[in-house]
Design a protein around this motif. Sequence first.
Motif, PDB file in Angstrom:
ATOM      1  N   ASN A 105       0.735  -1.155   0.109  1.00  0.00           N
ATOM      2  CA  ASN A 105       0.135   0.051  -0.051  1.00  0.00           C
ATOM      3  C   ASN A 105       0.881   1.362   0.103  1.00  0.00           C
ATOM      4  OD1 ASN A 105      -2.397   1.414   0.040  1.00  0.00           O
ATOM      5  ND2 ASN A 105      -2.430   1.446   2.282  1.00  0.00           N
ATOM      6  N   LEU A 106       1.665   1.445  -1.065  1.00  0.00           N
ATOM      7  CA  LEU A 106       2.581   2.451  -0.964  1.00  0.00           C
ATOM      8  C   LEU A 106       2.243   3.567  -2.085  1.00  0.00           C
ATOM      9  CD1 LEU A 106       6.245   0.822  -0.877  1.00  0.00           C
ATOM     10  CD2 LEU A 106       4.924   2.079   0.964  1.00  0.00           C
ATOM     11  N   PRO A 107       2.171   4.909  -1.968  1.00  0.00           N
ATOM     12  CA  PRO A 107       1.492   5.580  -2.699  1.00  0.00           C
ATOM     13  C   PRO A 107       2.488   5.862  -4.358  1.00  0.00           C
ATOM     14  CG  PRO A 107       2.898   6.846  -1.126  1.00  0.00           C
ATOM     15  CD  PRO A 107       2.527   5.503  -0.721  1.00  0.00           C
ATOM     16  N   THR A 108       3.667   5.490  -4.346  1.00  0.00           N
ATOM     17  CA  THR A 108       4.394   5.492  -5.413  1.00  0.00           C
ATOM     18  C   THR A 108       4.403   4.228  -6.240  1.00  0.00           C
ATOM     19  OG1 THR A 108       6.301   4.818  -4.323  1.00  0.00           O
ATOM     20  CG2 THR A 108       6.003   7.255  -4.650  1.00  0.00           C
ATOM     21  N   LEU A 109       3.814   2.855  -5.554  1.00  0.00           N
ATOM     22  CA  LEU A 109       3.584   1.775  -6.155  1.00  0.00           C
ATOM     23  C   LEU A 109       2.335   1.782  -6.393  1.00  0.00           C
ATOM     24  CD1 LEU A 109       6.197  -0.703  -4.552  1.00  0.00           C
ATOM     25  CD2 LEU A 109       6.324   0.281  -7.038  1.00  0.00           C
ATOM     26  N   THR A 110       1.623   1.525  -7.664  1.00  0.00           N
ATOM     27  CA  THR A 110       0.230   1.504  -7.919  1.00  0.00           C
ATOM     28  C   THR A 110      -0.060   0.367  -8.902  1.00  0.00           C
ATOM     29  OG1 THR A 110       0.277   3.050  -9.675  1.00  0.00           O
ATOM     30  CG2 THR A 110      -0.200   4.027  -7.711  1.00  0.00           C
ATOM     31  N   ILE A 111      -1.530  -0.084  -8.816  1.00  0.00           N
ATOM     32  CA  ILE A 111      -1.741  -1.156  -9.552  1.00  0.00           C
ATOM     33  C   ILE A 111      -2.779  -0.581 -10.604  1.00  0.00           C
ATOM     34  CG2 ILE A 111      -2.989  -3.336  -9.985  1.00  0.00           C
ATOM     35  CD1 ILE A 111      -1.667  -4.062  -7.142  1.00  0.00           C
ATOM     36  N   THR A 112      -2.719  -0.342 -11.862  1.00  0.00           N
ATOM     37  CA  THR A 112      -3.624   0.214 -12.828  1.00  0.00           C
ATOM     38  C   THR A 112      -4.041  -0.799 -13.773  1.00  0.00           C
ATOM     39  OG1 THR A 112      -1.959   1.117 -14.143  1.00  0.00           O
ATOM     40  CG2 THR A 112      -2.809   2.710 -12.387  1.00  0.00           C
ATOM     41  N   SER A 113      -5.102  -0.707 -14.518  1.00  0.00           N
ATOM     42  CA  SER A 113      -5.639  -1.507 -15.453  1.00  0.00           C
ATOM     43  C   SER A 113      -4.560  -1.310 -16.624  1.00  0.00           C
ATOM     44  CB  SER A 113      -7.209  -0.934 -16.150  1.00  0.00           C
ATOM     45  OG  SER A 113      -6.937   0.147 -16.642  1.00  0.00           O
ATOM     46  N   GLY A 114      -4.555  -2.639 -17.613  1.00  0.00           N
ATOM     47  CA  GLY A 114      -3.662  -2.267 -18.751  1.00  0.00           C
ATOM     48  C   GLY A 114      -4.230  -1.347 -19.532  1.00  0.00           C
ATOM     49  N   LEU A 126      -0.204  -2.759 -23.496  1.00  0.00           N
ATOM     50  CA  LEU A 126      -0.613  -3.357 -22.334  1.00  0.00           C
ATOM     51  C   LEU A 126      -2.054  -3.501 -22.119  1.00  0.00           C
ATOM     52  CD1 LEU A 126       1.507  -0.200 -20.661  1.00  0.00           C
ATOM     53  CD2 LEU A 126       2.153  -2.491 -20.853  1.00  0.00           C
ATOM     54  N   ASP A 127      -2.957  -3.226 -22.962  1.00  0.00           N
ATOM     55  CA  ASP A 127      -4.382  -3.545 -22.997  1.00  0.00           C
ATOM     56  C   ASP A 127      -4.403  -5.309 -22.893  1.00  0.00           C
ATOM     57  OD1 ASP A 127      -3.569  -3.758 -25.470  1.00  0.00           O
ATOM     58  OD2 ASP A 127      -5.227  -2.952 -26.585  1.00  0.00           O
ATOM     59  N   GLN A 128      -3.501  -5.972 -22.975  1.00  0.00           N
ATOM     60  CA  GLN A 128      -3.706  -7.447 -23.003  1.00  0.00           C
ATOM     61  C   GLN A 128      -3.749  -8.050 -21.715  1.00  0.00           C
ATOM     62  OE1 GLN A 128      -0.125  -9.662 -24.418  1.00  0.00           O
ATOM     63  NE2 GLN A 128       0.724  -7.726 -24.924  1.00  0.00           N
ATOM     64  N   PHE A 129      -3.398  -6.887 -20.741  1.00  0.00           N
ATOM     65  CA  PHE A 129      -3.216  -7.424 -19.281  1.00  0.00           C
ATOM     66  C   PHE A 129      -4.080  -6.929 -18.532  1.00  0.00           C
ATOM     67  CE2 PHE A 129       1.282  -6.882 -20.999  1.00  0.00           C
ATOM     68  CZ  PHE A 129       1.646  -8.417 -20.972  1.00  0.00           C
ATOM     69  N   LYS A 130      -4.737  -7.643 -17.538  1.00  0.00           N
ATOM     70  CA  LYS A 130      -5.768  -7.174 -16.765  1.00  0.00           C
ATOM     71  C   LYS A 130      -5.343  -5.880 -16.064  1.00  0.00           C
ATOM     72  CE  LYS A 130      -8.706  -8.588 -12.949  1.00  0.00           C
ATOM     73  NZ  LYS A 130      -8.821  -9.792 -11.869  1.00  0.00           N
ATOM     74  N   ASP A 131      -4.131  -6.117 -15.487  1.00  0.00           N
ATOM     75  CA  ASP A 131      -3.632  -4.997 -14.623  1.00  0.00           C
ATOM     76  C   ASP A 131      -2.158  -4.847 -14.710  1.00  0.00           C
ATOM     77  OD1 ASP A 131      -2.547  -6.486 -12.721  1.00  0.00           O
ATOM     78  OD2 ASP A 131      -4.632  -6.592 -11.719  1.00  0.00           O
ATOM     79  N   VAL A 132      -1.644  -3.885 -14.369  1.00  0.00           N
ATOM     80  CA  VAL A 132      -0.195  -3.320 -14.460  1.00  0.00           C
ATOM     81  C   VAL A 132       0.163  -2.670 -13.202  1.00  0.00           C
ATOM     82  CG1 VAL A 132       1.607  -2.282 -15.925  1.00  0.00           C
ATOM     83  CG2 VAL A 132      -0.100  -3.417 -17.195  1.00  0.00           C
ATOM     84  N   VAL A 133       1.530  -3.039 -12.493  1.00  0.00           N
ATOM     85  CA  VAL A 133       1.982  -2.380 -11.652  1.00  0.00           C
ATOM     86  C   VAL A 133       3.093  -1.309 -12.062  1.00  0.00           C
ATOM     87  CG1 VAL A 133       3.824  -2.443  -9.629  1.00  0.00           C
ATOM     88  CG2 VAL A 133       2.060  -4.503  -9.949  1.00  0.00           C
TER      89      VAL A 133
END
Length: 377
Positions: A105-114, A126-133
């Motif tokens: 839960n760090l502000p500079t490490l986020t999980i976003t959609s592909g 990147l849209d082939q991936f469900k999410d990306v770090v």
Amino acid sequence: MAVVGAGINGLCTAYRLSSQSNLKILLLEQYDLAHSFGSSHSKIRITRAAYPDPLYVQMAQESRNVEWPQLEKDFGEKLVLANNFLAFGHDDIYLTYRNRVQLMNLPTLTITSGVESQKLCPALKLDQFKDVVMDTNAGIILAEKTVSLLIQDLKLKKNVTIMQQTKVEKVIPGDNEVVLVTNKKEYKVGKVVLTIGRWASDLIPDIKSLVHVNKQSVLYLKLKTDKGNTEIGKYYSWMGSHNGEEYYSLPSYATDWIKVAQHDNVIGKPKLTPEKQTEKVVNYIKTVLGYEIEGIQRTEECYYTSTPNEEFIIDFLDEKKRILASSTCSGHAFKFGPLVGRILSDLIQTGTTSVQLFRDNKFRFCINYHMGVNLRP
């Protein structure tokens, strides 16, 4: 006081020690300075805090936010350029990593959609991936420039003696001194720091079974797109995992070529021929690049020197604490150079360090810990 090995960790250690005008520093390098036989060459390197282990996340952040800015201030030069870092994949390597990042839960490490990530970095599919770090505090280190500035500084200091083409063949501890037997002569010093990268197991028997060397092939690719689309800020650094294997890439710098390679640290794994390895890397890269490959511009070799779990060894080899050894996993260590240099220079002078993270987790850097001995306090 002697430092053996003039890679990034040895240079940073000698640099820190040389700030003490009362100390005389001897820096020994078996090749010429800034050689390309180890792991500290190359124009650029990644700095990222995107690690699955909270300790290395914190260490990377301290190096990025404290030590590198201080080095930039010392030299009056920009050494780190902001550039986001991405991690993605469909396999268990990525999923395990993603879940650990989520727990931190760090502000500079986020999980976003592909899909959203691709909008930020259209150079990748990147849209082939469900999410990306995404690591928004990552960057590109001007590695060649850093090494050059450290060497220039040390050459100008009156309390530093640099001996090139001087290979240390044996380290002999004594009651009040350490004898370094080289291919030229013997040196008697009060204390010594060993930062010898892929040659560590040759000189330090205690870690021979713990440190392994893998030769890596690095490719530089020209893509069919405008140069600006592959530069820092547009082309994010990334690491992708596929079928239990990891690949990485850096943007172009001073050329229009991106840097790509496989991050291969599996011990005992059969090695492919250079041609087969190149084919394997290119085939994977094609699945994630948003642009076609125009051609391979050049290749270079790099050596990964690491422990099986890719954790660092920083430990004294003798009871009198005169011989300090460091093996800091050159597959990912350049970013930690100034921090490791601070730790090593502190330890060899006083036996402890001002780096709280190291003090709190000292057992994890000990040789016995890597041999499976429970040293947890």
